[in-house]
Scaffold this motif. Sequence first.
Motif, PDB file in Angstrom:
ATOM      1  N   LEU A 129       0.863  -1.188   0.000  1.00  0.00           N
ATOM      2  CA  LEU A 129       0.000   0.000   0.000  1.00  0.00           C
ATOM      3  C   LEU A 129       0.897   1.235   0.000  1.00  0.00           C
ATOM      4  O   LEU A 129       1.785   1.349   0.851  1.00  0.00           O
ATOM      5  CB  LEU A 129      -0.882   0.006   1.247  1.00  0.00           C
ATOM      6  N   GLY A 130       0.634   2.146  -0.935  1.00  0.00           N
ATOM      7  CA  GLY A 130       1.547   3.280  -1.135  1.00  0.00           C
ATOM      8  C   GLY A 130       2.653   2.882  -2.093  1.00  0.00           C
ATOM      9  O   GLY A 130       3.780   3.388  -2.023  1.00  0.00           O
ATOM     10  N   LEU A 139       3.344   3.485  -5.097  1.00  0.00           N
ATOM     11  CA  LEU A 139       3.952   4.474  -6.001  1.00  0.00           C
ATOM     12  C   LEU A 139       4.731   5.537  -5.227  1.00  0.00           C
ATOM     13  O   LEU A 139       5.320   6.442  -5.826  1.00  0.00           O
ATOM     14  CB  LEU A 139       2.869   5.154  -6.856  1.00  0.00           C
ATOM     15  N   GLY A 140       4.723   5.451  -3.916  1.00  0.00           N
ATOM     16  CA  GLY A 140       5.409   6.451  -3.094  1.00  0.00           C
ATOM     17  C   GLY A 140       6.913   6.216  -3.030  1.00  0.00           C
ATOM     18  O   GLY A 140       7.430   5.231  -3.561  1.00  0.00           O
ATOM     19  N   ASP A 160      -2.205   2.013  -4.626  1.00  0.00           N
ATOM     20  CA  ASP A 160      -1.863   3.391  -4.275  1.00  0.00           C
ATOM     21  C   ASP A 160      -3.156   4.201  -4.130  1.00  0.00           C
ATOM     22  O   ASP A 160      -4.260   3.649  -4.169  1.00  0.00           O
ATOM     23  CB  ASP A 160      -0.907   3.997  -5.308  1.00  0.00           C
ATOM     24  N   PHE A 205       3.125   1.953   3.498  1.00  0.00           N
ATOM     25  CA  PHE A 205       3.867   3.218   3.568  1.00  0.00           C
ATOM     26  C   PHE A 205       3.006   4.240   2.832  1.00  0.00           C
ATOM     27  O   PHE A 205       3.218   4.515   1.648  1.00  0.00           O
ATOM     28  CB  PHE A 205       5.248   3.104   2.898  1.00  0.00           C
ATOM     29  N   THR A 206       1.968   4.753   3.524  1.00  0.00           N
ATOM     30  CA  THR A 206       1.029   5.664   2.874  1.00  0.00           C
ATOM     31  C   THR A 206       1.056   7.037   3.543  1.00  0.00           C
ATOM     32  O   THR A 206       1.962   7.833   3.288  1.00  0.00           O
ATOM     33  CB  THR A 206      -0.392   5.062   2.872  1.00  0.00           C
ATOM     34  N   ASN A 217      -6.797   1.571   6.329  1.00  0.00           N
ATOM     35  CA  ASN A 217      -6.128   0.440   5.671  1.00  0.00           C
ATOM     36  C   ASN A 217      -5.988  -0.740   6.638  1.00  0.00           C
ATOM     37  O   ASN A 217      -6.226  -1.893   6.284  1.00  0.00           O
ATOM     38  CB  ASN A 217      -4.735   0.846   5.182  1.00  0.00           C
ATOM     39  N   THR A 233       4.211   3.590   8.025  1.00  0.00           N
ATOM     40  CA  THR A 233       3.545   4.898   8.080  1.00  0.00           C
ATOM     41  C   THR A 233       3.537   5.415   9.516  1.00  0.00           C
ATOM     42  O   THR A 233       3.323   4.652  10.460  1.00  0.00           O
ATOM     43  CB  THR A 233       2.104   4.766   7.541  1.00  0.00           C
ATOM     44  N   THR A 234       3.751   6.713   9.650  1.00  0.00           N
ATOM     45  CA  THR A 234       3.867   7.320  10.982  1.00  0.00           C
ATOM     46  C   THR A 234       2.492   7.776  11.497  1.00  0.00           C
ATOM     47  O   THR A 234       1.480   7.606  10.830  1.00  0.00           O
ATOM     48  CB  THR A 234       4.826   8.511  10.910  1.00  0.00           C
ATOM     49  N   ALA A 287       6.403  -0.079  12.986  1.00  0.00           N
ATOM     50  CA  ALA A 287       7.810   0.256  13.254  1.00  0.00           C
ATOM     51  C   ALA A 287       8.068   1.713  12.884  1.00  0.00           C
ATOM     52  O   ALA A 287       7.975   2.077  11.708  1.00  0.00           O
ATOM     53  CB  ALA A 287       8.728  -0.668  12.467  1.00  0.00           C
ATOM     54  N   PHE A 322      12.408   1.440  10.005  1.00  0.00           N
ATOM     55  CA  PHE A 322      12.814   0.097   9.593  1.00  0.00           C
ATOM     56  C   PHE A 322      14.308  -0.016   9.323  1.00  0.00           C
ATOM     57  O   PHE A 322      14.797  -1.084   8.994  1.00  0.00           O
ATOM     58  CB  PHE A 322      12.031  -0.340   8.346  1.00  0.00           C
ATOM     59  N   ASP A 373       4.680  14.926   8.772  1.00  0.00           N
ATOM     60  CA  ASP A 373       4.599  14.997  10.236  1.00  0.00           C
ATOM     61  C   ASP A 373       5.887  15.533  10.858  1.00  0.00           C
ATOM     62  O   ASP A 373       6.984  15.274  10.377  1.00  0.00           O
ATOM     63  CB  ASP A 373       4.289  13.606  10.814  1.00  0.00           C
ATOM     64  N   PHE A 389      15.576   1.229   4.307  1.00  0.00           N
ATOM     65  CA  PHE A 389      14.420   0.724   5.058  1.00  0.00           C
ATOM     66  C   PHE A 389      14.016  -0.690   4.641  1.00  0.00           C
ATOM     67  O   PHE A 389      13.258  -1.347   5.347  1.00  0.00           O
ATOM     68  CB  PHE A 389      13.220   1.671   4.870  1.00  0.00           C
TER      69      PHE A 389
HETATM   70  N1  LIG Z   1       8.987   3.477   9.375  1.00  0.00           N
HETATM   71  C1  LIG Z   1       9.927   3.809   8.474  1.00  0.00           C
HETATM   72  O1  LIG Z   1      11.022   3.219   8.440  1.00  0.00           O
HETATM   73  C2  LIG Z   1       9.634   4.882   7.494  1.00  0.00           C
HETATM   74  C3  LIG Z   1       8.429   5.500   7.523  1.00  0.00           C
HETATM   75  N2  LIG Z   1       8.107   6.430   6.591  1.00  0.00           N
HETATM   76  C4  LIG Z   1       6.750   6.933   6.642  1.00  0.00           C
HETATM   77  O2  LIG Z   1       6.004   6.287   5.601  1.00  0.00           O
HETATM   78  C5  LIG Z   1       5.009   7.173   5.106  1.00  0.00           C
HETATM   79  C6  LIG Z   1       5.185   7.335   3.601  1.00  0.00           C
HETATM   80  O3  LIG Z   1       6.421   7.954   3.325  1.00  0.00           O
HETATM   81  P1  LIG Z   1       6.901   8.281   1.826  1.00  0.00           P
HETATM   82  O4  LIG Z   1       7.010   7.025   1.031  1.00  0.00           O
HETATM   83  O5  LIG Z   1       8.068   9.148   1.977  1.00  0.00           O
HETATM   84  O6  LIG Z   1       5.639   9.119   1.304  1.00  0.00           O
HETATM   85  P2  LIG Z   1       5.115   9.322  -0.185  1.00  0.00           P
HETATM   86  O7  LIG Z   1       4.165  10.479  -0.145  1.00  0.00           O
HETATM   87  O8  LIG Z   1       6.257   9.380  -1.139  1.00  0.00           O
HETATM   88  O9  LIG Z   1       4.300   7.987  -0.495  1.00  0.00           O
HETATM   89  C7  LIG Z   1       3.025   7.691   0.026  1.00  0.00           C
HETATM   90  C8  LIG Z   1       2.235   7.040  -1.095  1.00  0.00           C
HETATM   91  O10 LIG Z   1       1.000   6.566  -0.559  1.00  0.00           O
HETATM   92  C9  LIG Z   1      -0.038   6.957  -1.452  1.00  0.00           C
HETATM   93  N3  LIG Z   1      -1.334   6.938  -0.776  1.00  0.00           N
HETATM   94  C10 LIG Z   1      -2.002   7.962  -0.200  1.00  0.00           C
HETATM   95  N4  LIG Z   1      -3.181   7.521   0.288  1.00  0.00           N
HETATM   96  C11 LIG Z   1      -3.246   6.203   0.002  1.00  0.00           C
HETATM   97  C12 LIG Z   1      -4.225   5.201   0.233  1.00  0.00           C
HETATM   98  N5  LIG Z   1      -5.377   5.456   0.892  1.00  0.00           N
HETATM   99  N6  LIG Z   1      -3.980   3.937  -0.186  1.00  0.00           N
HETATM  100  C13 LIG Z   1      -2.831   3.636  -0.848  1.00  0.00           C
HETATM  101  N7  LIG Z   1      -1.864   4.559  -1.112  1.00  0.00           N
HETATM  102  C14 LIG Z   1      -2.068   5.827  -0.683  1.00  0.00           C
HETATM  103  C15 LIG Z   1       0.396   8.324  -1.925  1.00  0.00           C
HETATM  104  O11 LIG Z   1      -0.310   8.759  -3.070  1.00  0.00           O
HETATM  105  P3  LIG Z   1      -0.497  10.362  -3.297  1.00  0.00           P
HETATM  106  O12 LIG Z   1       0.889  10.922  -3.361  1.00  0.00           O
HETATM  107  O13 LIG Z   1      -1.231  10.427  -4.597  1.00  0.00           O
HETATM  108  O14 LIG Z   1      -1.274  10.859  -2.130  1.00  0.00           O
HETATM  109  C16 LIG Z   1       1.871   8.034  -2.214  1.00  0.00           C
HETATM  110  O15 LIG Z   1       2.047   7.423  -3.478  1.00  0.00           O
HETATM  111  C17 LIG Z   1       5.165   8.460   5.925  1.00  0.00           C
HETATM  112  O16 LIG Z   1       4.290   8.419   7.042  1.00  0.00           O
HETATM  113  C18 LIG Z   1       6.605   8.408   6.396  1.00  0.00           C
HETATM  114  O17 LIG Z   1       6.842   9.141   7.562  1.00  0.00           O
HETATM  115  C19 LIG Z   1       8.989   6.807   5.622  1.00  0.00           C
HETATM  116  C20 LIG Z   1      10.229   6.260   5.575  1.00  0.00           C
HETATM  117  C21 LIG Z   1      10.646   5.224   6.500  1.00  0.00           C
END
Ligand SMILES: NC(=O)C1=CN([C@@H]2O[C@H](COP(=O)(O)OP(=O)(O)OC[C@H]3O[C@@H](n4cnc5c(N)ncnc54)[C@H](OP(=O)(O)O)[C@@H]3O)[C@@H](O)[C@H]2O)C=CC1
Length: 248
Positions: A7-8, A10-11, A34, A53-54, A62, A77-78, A103, A106, A139, A220
């Motif tokens: 989930l996420g 494309l992020g 995504d 990671f959304t 989710n 996700t945080t 976590a 990671f 955040d 990660f």
């Molecule tokens: N625990 C860890 O080790 C780490 C945690 N993180 C956390 O992970 C999260 C994501 O980070 P990051 O990858 O940088 O963020 P990004 O914004 O690059 O990626 C998030 C992705 O999730 C998509 N998304 C949004 N809503 C949904 C949904 N309902 N269902 C599925 N996908 C969705 C977004 O689409 P759109 O852009 O179109 O909204 C985007 O493609 C953050 O909370 C960050 O703090 C990040 C790095 C490491």
Amino acid sequence: MTRVAVLGALGKVGREVCRAVEESDDLELVARVDAGDSLDALVESGAQAVVDFTHPDVVMDNLRFCVEHGIHAVVGTTGFDDPRLDTLRGWLADAPGVGVLIAPNFSIGAVLMMRFAAQAAPFYESVEIVELHHPDKADAPSGTARRTAQLVAAARAEAGSGPVPDATSTGLEGARGAEVDGVHVHAVRSRGLVAHQEVLLGGLGETLTIRHDSMDRASFTPGVLTGLRAIADHPGLTVGLEEFLGLD
Ligand SMILES: NC(=O)C1=CN([C@@H]2O[C@H](COP(=O)(O)OP(=O)(O)OC[C@H]3O[C@@H](n4cnc5c(N)ncnc54)[C@H](OP(=O)(O)O)[C@@H]3O)[C@@H](O)[C@H]2O)C=CC1
Ligand SMILES: O=C(O)C1=N[C@H](C(=O)O)C[C@H](O)C1
């Protein structure tokens, strides 16, 4: 082969996770989901475990879907505070056998940084945390910084340490950062950064700085794969990758 959906996907991190899962020998990537996609894809693809990671605004919906459908979840996700964790525990109580790992970070180095900071904390009068991230982060302070502050504060409390010394009686709002369990946390946002943190400890005539840098989001993915491989054997809620790393 464990069937995995992301989930996420494309992020920034989701893309790296998809790549790592595809490159592994024992995990199969069955769905990339995504924003705008239906969660039904998780069920239709037969996913056994989901990686999330959304965004903090959507992650609870989710997870409710995953738990209700008997799918394990490994979550980066945080935005998880105590009320959210309690809600999750409630859902999981009705779904025995389902595991969720939350976590804050990671990266193995970040997990060790948190552990070392907690170990050092009782030996120092002062401690502050500075986290530095890319400016697209939603955040502040980071989940890692919040978790570090909680662990440091708990270690200090257990050791009987008093409050950190601070004579500040006047100043601009925000100059001393945010306080998490009595620990000051400062958040920097700058283009060029990925994810970085310093824990500054101070005592009589000395300081100790514990710093971790994620220069690439690939940092990660080993931890995420560790979580995916362990989650089915850990039903219920687990907070922190360290629980799966065999740290004492
Ligand atoms: N625990 C860890 O080790 C780490 C945690 N993180 C956390 O992970 C999260 C994501 O980070 P990051 O990858 O940088 O963020 P990004 O914004 O690059 O990626 C998030 C992705 O999730 C998509 N998304 C949004 N809503 C949904 C949904 N309902 N269902 C599925 N996908 C969705 C977004 O689409 P759109 O852009 O179109 O909204 C985007 O493609 C953050 O909370 C960050 O703090 C990040 C790095 C490491
Ligand atoms: O948003 C990020 O990038 C990161 N988020 C996590 C956090 O908030 O601690 C983990 C890492 O710092 C990267």
